[in-house]
Design an enzyme around this catalytic site. Structure first.
Site, PDB file in Angstrom:
ATOM      1  N   SER A 146       0.206   4.541   5.570  1.00  0.00           N
ATOM      2  CA  SER A 146       1.416   5.377   5.693  1.00  0.00           C
ATOM      3  C   SER A 146       1.429   6.461   4.629  1.00  0.00           C
ATOM      4  CB  SER A 146       2.682   4.523   5.602  1.00  0.00           C
ATOM      5  OG  SER A 146       2.731   3.828   4.368  1.00  0.00           O
ATOM      6  N   ASP A 204       1.838   4.319  -3.683  1.00  0.00           N
ATOM      7  CA  ASP A 204       0.815   4.599  -2.663  1.00  0.00           C
ATOM      8  C   ASP A 204       0.581   6.104  -2.501  1.00  0.00           C
ATOM      9  OD1 ASP A 204       0.944   1.907  -2.333  1.00  0.00           O
ATOM     10  OD2 ASP A 204       1.296   1.934  -0.179  1.00  0.00           O
TER      11      ASP A 204
HETATM   12  N1  LIG Z   1      -3.422   7.403  11.230  1.00  0.00           N
HETATM   13  C1  LIG Z   1      -2.134   7.290  11.511  1.00  0.00           C
HETATM   14  N2  LIG Z   1      -1.615   7.874  12.613  1.00  0.00           N
HETATM   15  C2  LIG Z   1      -0.305   7.755  12.883  1.00  0.00           C
HETATM   16  N3  LIG Z   1       0.585   7.080  12.147  1.00  0.00           N
HETATM   17  C3  LIG Z   1       0.150   6.476  11.033  1.00  0.00           C
HETATM   18  C4  LIG Z   1      -1.231   6.550  10.674  1.00  0.00           C
HETATM   19  N4  LIG Z   1      -1.380   5.855   9.545  1.00  0.00           N
HETATM   20  C5  LIG Z   1      -0.153   5.357   9.231  1.00  0.00           C
HETATM   21  N5  LIG Z   1       0.773   5.725  10.114  1.00  0.00           N
HETATM   22  C6  LIG Z   1       2.218   5.380  10.068  1.00  0.00           C
HETATM   23  O1  LIG Z   1       2.397   4.440   9.001  1.00  0.00           O
HETATM   24  C7  LIG Z   1       2.866   3.173   9.488  1.00  0.00           C
HETATM   25  C8  LIG Z   1       2.196   2.032   8.754  1.00  0.00           C
HETATM   26  O2  LIG Z   1       2.720   1.977   7.474  1.00  0.00           O
HETATM   27  P1  LIG Z   1       2.918   0.633   6.665  1.00  0.00           P
HETATM   28  O3  LIG Z   1       3.702  -0.359   7.463  1.00  0.00           O
HETATM   29  O4  LIG Z   1       3.440   1.011   5.352  1.00  0.00           O
HETATM   30  O5  LIG Z   1       1.453   0.042   6.518  1.00  0.00           O
HETATM   31  P2  LIG Z   1       0.271   0.532   5.561  1.00  0.00           P
HETATM   32  O6  LIG Z   1       0.765   1.673   4.763  1.00  0.00           O
HETATM   33  O7  LIG Z   1      -0.023  -0.664   4.723  1.00  0.00           O
HETATM   34  O8  LIG Z   1      -0.870   0.832   6.455  1.00  0.00           O
HETATM   35  C9  LIG Z   1       2.537   3.175  10.963  1.00  0.00           C
HETATM   36  O9  LIG Z   1       3.478   2.366  11.657  1.00  0.00           O
HETATM   37  C10 LIG Z   1       2.664   4.653  11.340  1.00  0.00           C
HETATM   38  O10 LIG Z   1       4.008   4.980  11.569  1.00  0.00           O
HETATM   39  C1  LIG Z   2       4.861  -3.502  -1.252  1.00  0.00           C
HETATM   40  C2  LIG Z   2       4.562  -2.151  -1.884  1.00  0.00           C
HETATM   41  O1  LIG Z   2       4.421  -2.372  -3.309  1.00  0.00           O
HETATM   42  C3  LIG Z   2       3.241  -1.573  -1.377  1.00  0.00           C
HETATM   43  C4  LIG Z   2       3.214  -1.365   0.090  1.00  0.00           C
HETATM   44  O2  LIG Z   2       1.912  -1.005   0.524  1.00  0.00           O
HETATM   45  P1  LIG Z   2       1.516  -0.930   2.062  1.00  0.00           P
HETATM   46  O3  LIG Z   2       2.429   0.075   2.716  1.00  0.00           O
HETATM   47  O4  LIG Z   2       1.693  -2.305   2.624  1.00  0.00           O
HETATM   48  O5  LIG Z   2       0.095  -0.461   2.076  1.00  0.00           O
HETATM   49  C5  LIG Z   2       5.730  -1.233  -1.610  1.00  0.00           C
HETATM   50  C6  LIG Z   2       5.775   0.012  -2.485  1.00  0.00           C
HETATM   51  O6  LIG Z   2       5.218   0.017  -3.592  1.00  0.00           O
HETATM   52  O7  LIG Z   2       6.402   0.971  -2.045  1.00  0.00           O
HETATM   53 MG   LIG Z   3       2.572   1.858   3.707  1.00  0.00          MG
END
Ligand SMILES: Nc1ncnc2c1ncn2[C@@H]1O[C@H](COP(=O)(O)OP(=O)(O)O)[C@@H](O)[C@H]1O
Ligand SMILES: C[C@@](O)(CCOP(=O)(O)O)CC(=O)O
Ligand SMILES: [Mg+2]
Length: 385
Positions: A146, A204
């Site tokens: 994200s 992040d």
């Molecule tokens: N490559 C991508 N294309 C579209 N949306 C994305 C992409 N990467 C991330 N996202 C957005 O970020 C969200 C995931 O974020 P999150 O739940 O914080 O997981 P993480 O950051 O750990 O991968 C997805 O649901 C989507 O909305």
């Molecule tokens: C749980 C947390 O520490 C990291 C979240 O990372 P991710 O979106 O799960 O990759 C939340 C934050 O720091 O905003």
């Molecule tokens: Mg995230």
């Protein structure tokens, strides 16, 4: 208004220690991965704004004239805005039909895109353009996809709007923005993260912007230049989870049991500080197996604290990274680990149905690329549809 074509990328991250606690003002140590998200922005003359997100199987477009109706006359320039504009977000939610609290992957990605697009251009003319984003990172698995997505959106749209200059001056290669411009990118990426996560710490998007290894405390970012080369095995448990829900769950637990959870958060802070000290020692004196013993013990203790917070691993033996509750785990590999041992471990995990791969860490932060300087295969993904 005609915008310049641009391609940008930003890395994902692994949090070594301090996930969740960092949201509550404790220290986190995080490092960029050599897995990146790529974004291509093209000018069009269709009178539309289009977004193509192959990782989440999404292609959408809107008429510029409809989007213009969402912008108020008093729109500030992106360099002057620091807070999330709750009214704009409310109007956007209504426009795309996504209720507050909706955790839909597409919905969050769409809102973050439209919010940053309107904020970047809303004080002037809205341009017709198309954006495609493709990532090497698994989405929603704790590796900061994200944030990498939000950093790419902020970098490309702020550059296209002229709020920051394009760093790439030649028709080859890869360039980075100056410190001041990266701060603006980071602050807009934080707003994207806020739309996706609800209450992000900002660690992040800081790693996505600056890359390398960082110590992060309450918005203060300290790049750690003295870090040993670490080998990391990533394992995707493929257990779906939502960062937003997990972060909110820890907050609720802390509110319900402050005298129990606050010491746990303090303990995580101490784990991060002890890890930082150990990593520094590993660059100033010969590395011993005792250094690795300490790093491994810290990972075990941190995982126990995450279990207390209710965001531990659903798969025993896999310390998780990011928001936990599923997604990816990281395993520290000792330098002497033979490739054959790594290969058989990877195979065992794959046989159990997990994705697993060794990765190097410390990838560069946000970059602009000339098309000829993008890794082979990436342009095909970006232009796949
Ligand atoms: N490559 C991508 N294309 C579209 N949306 C994305 C992409 N990467 C991330 N996202 C957005 O970020 C969200 C995931 O974020 P999150 O739940 O914080 O997981 P993480 O950051 O750990 O991968 C997805 O649901 C989507 O909305
Ligand atoms: C749980 C947390 O520490 C990291 C979240 O990372 P991710 O979106 O799960 O990759 C939340 C934050 O720091 O905003
Ligand atoms: Mg995230």
């Amino acid at each position: 208004m005609h915008v310049q074509h641009c391609i940008v990328s930003a890395p994902g991250k692994a949090i070594l220690h301090g996930e969740h606690a960092v949201v509550h003002g404790k220290v986190a140590l995080a490092v960029s991965l050599n897995l990146r998200t790529y974004l291509e922005l093209k000018a069009t003359s269709t009178g539309k704004v289009s977004i193509d997100l192959p990782n989440i199987d999404t292609s959408l477009s809107w008429d510029v004239s409809e989007l213009k109706l969402l912008v108020s006359d008093s729109f500030a320039k992106p360099e002057e805005t620091k807070q999330l504009d709750a009214e704009l977000l409310r109007r956007l939610r209504e426009f795309v039909g996504i209720a507050d609290g909706n955790l839909d992957t597409r919905g969050m990605a769409t809102l973050a895109f439209l919010y940053i697009y309107l904020s970047s251009f809303g004080s002037g003319e809205l341009p017709s353009l198309s954006v495609s984003v493709w990532s090497e990172l698994p989405t929603g698995a704790g590796l900061g996809s994200s944030a990498a997505y939000s950093v790419c959106l902020a970098a490309a749209l702020l550059t296209a709007s002229g709020a920051i200059p394009a760093p790439l001056k030649h028709s080859v290669g890869t360039s980075r923005w100056c410190q001041e411009d990266m701060e603006l990118i980071n602050s807009w990426a934080f707003q994207g993260e806020t739309i996706i996560h609800g209450n992000p710490s900002g660690v992040d998007n800081a790693v996505g912007t600056w890359g390398g290894m960082l110590r992060f405390l309450s918005g203060k970012i300290l790049p750690l230049s003295r870090v040993p080369l670490l080998r990391i095995l990533l394992t995707n448990t493929n257990v779906a989870r939502s960062t937003k829900v997990l972060v909110a769950g820890v907050k609720d637990k802390r509110n319900k049991f402050p005298s129990i959870i606050n010491p746990v958060l303090d303990s995580v802070d101490a784990i991060s500080c002890t890890c930082e000290k150990t990593l520094a020692e590993m660059t100033s004196e010969p590395i011993t197996s005792e250094h690795y013993n300490v790093l491994e013990e810290l990972i075990d203790i941190n995982q126990s604290q995450l279990n207390v917070m209710g965001v531990g691993t659903p798969v025993s033996g896999h310390p998780l990274t990011g928001a936990g509750g599923g997604g990816c785990g990281i395993t520290l590999l000792r330098p002497e680990t033979e490739p054959s041992v790594v290969e058989s471990t990877v195979q065992d995990l794959r046989d159990c149905g997990y994705e697993c791969w060794e990765t190097s860490i410390g990838g560069p932060g946000v970059q602009q690329h000339h098309p000829s300087s993008v890794k082979p295969g990436v342009m095909e993904h970006l232009g796949a549809r």
